[in-house]
Write an enzyme that holds these catalytic residues in place. Sequence first.
Site, PDB file in Angstrom:
ATOM      1  NE  ARG A   1      44.398  38.327  40.709  1.00 46.44           N
ATOM      2  CZ  ARG A   1      43.122  38.652  40.927  1.00 46.44           C
ATOM      3  NH1 ARG A   1      42.255  37.721  41.241  1.00 46.44           N
ATOM      4  NH2 ARG A   1      42.734  39.894  40.837  1.00 46.44           N
TER       5      ARG A   1
ATOM      6  CG  HIS B   1      45.449  40.063  45.215  1.00 46.84           C
ATOM      7  ND1 HIS B   1      44.114  40.263  44.998  1.00 46.84           N
ATOM      8  CD2 HIS B   1      46.079  40.522  44.111  1.00 46.84           C
ATOM      9  CE1 HIS B   1      43.942  40.809  43.801  1.00 46.84           C
ATOM     10  NE2 HIS B   1      45.124  40.964  43.234  1.00 46.84           N
TER      11      HIS B   1
ATOM     12  CD1 TRP C   1      47.299  40.336  30.266  1.00 49.55           C
ATOM     13  CD2 TRP C   1      46.988  38.593  31.642  1.00 49.55           C
ATOM     14  NE1 TRP C   1      46.567  40.763  31.358  1.00 49.55           N
ATOM     15  CE2 TRP C   1      46.362  39.715  32.209  1.00 49.55           C
ATOM     16  CE3 TRP C   1      46.919  37.376  32.328  1.00 49.55           C
ATOM     17  CZ2 TRP C   1      45.684  39.677  33.430  1.00 49.55           C
ATOM     18  CZ3 TRP C   1      46.248  37.329  33.542  1.00 49.55           C
ATOM     19  CH2 TRP C   1      45.639  38.467  34.078  1.00 49.55           C
TER      20      TRP C   1
END
Length: 299
Positions: free
Chosen positions: A47, A51, A196
């Site tokens: 991540r 980002h 998820w």
Amino acid sequence: LLATNVREASASVKPFEEYQKIYNDIAEKLREEDDRDDGSYGPVLVRLAWHCSGTYDQNDSSQNKGGSYAGTMRFQKEQDDPENAGLKVAQDFLEPFKTKYSSLSYGDLWTLGGVCAIQELNGPKIKWRPGRKDLGLDAVPPYHRLPDASQETGEYVRSVFNSRLGFTDQEMVCLIGVGHALGRCHVDASGYDGPWTFSPTMVTNDFFKLLLDEDWKIRDWDGKRQYTDSSTKSLMMLPTDMVLKKDSKFRKYVELYAKDEEKCMADFADVFSRLLERGIKFPDSTKPMVFKTLEEQGL
Ligand code: ZEM
């Protein structure tokens, strides 16, 4: 003449073996430190890589164009972008390698961290190039470039991934779906909650299968609007994730990637590598590097 919406990477980089050493250091730390969530810091490293790269705007020729080049998430100002909540953990995890390899820029370190995490979590090989340079506070990109998960239209997802980052529908589906096979949402970071997939420390195409096969309902809770699977109620989808199923132009790629894991991984490797290089022009002398996993080296 160099277009003003890209920055030129340094040509004076170290030989491949030096970067493989840094890769190995990160991979060994990933293996040793398992005191996070599902047992791995890998997802949050992925991540961070996304980002620091995903702020790029190809239409912006100013010094605030964003992208992974400038390493500006080391500044509080960029850490305070609400979309970056929770990423300090990943920066802190990688900080010892900045101390050990002081000539390595933050942009190179954070993107290499993402590459290492994907490969060590059973993902495909990601080509990577060094040469990013740390720039100052005046290079911090504006807020609200990283996607807002509460938006539930194809138009919105495309405004981020196509208009700013220059990816096709197929590429954005691939990036989001493989990215969200990993890790989870944290109430104290984004306000969303849960993983998820059932294997959040493995790079898989499971996101696509679950998105299609499960019956997703709005979760009944006090928190942010998110979806939950009707069968186990332990998984989640963000509103932006649901768009991939609802928008017919996106959905055909969800179906393709759910069926064809090999293609999914090959496409992801290519598009993730390009995500990390948005807004950067590398000299011809810098050849893409492909690192060996610890396992392949017998380490
Ligand atoms: Zn994410 N992502 N993301 N993403 N993401 C979260 C977590 C992770 C969106 C988003 O708002 C969120 C991509 C695209 C998009 C990962 C990778 C990639 C979280 C939860 C949110 C809210 C953060 C938290 O609470 O800790 C949106 C709206 C996206 C596009 C529309 C892409 C592209 C990714 C990589 C290729 C990963 C690995 C995580 C899990 C982090 C962790 O700490 O476990």
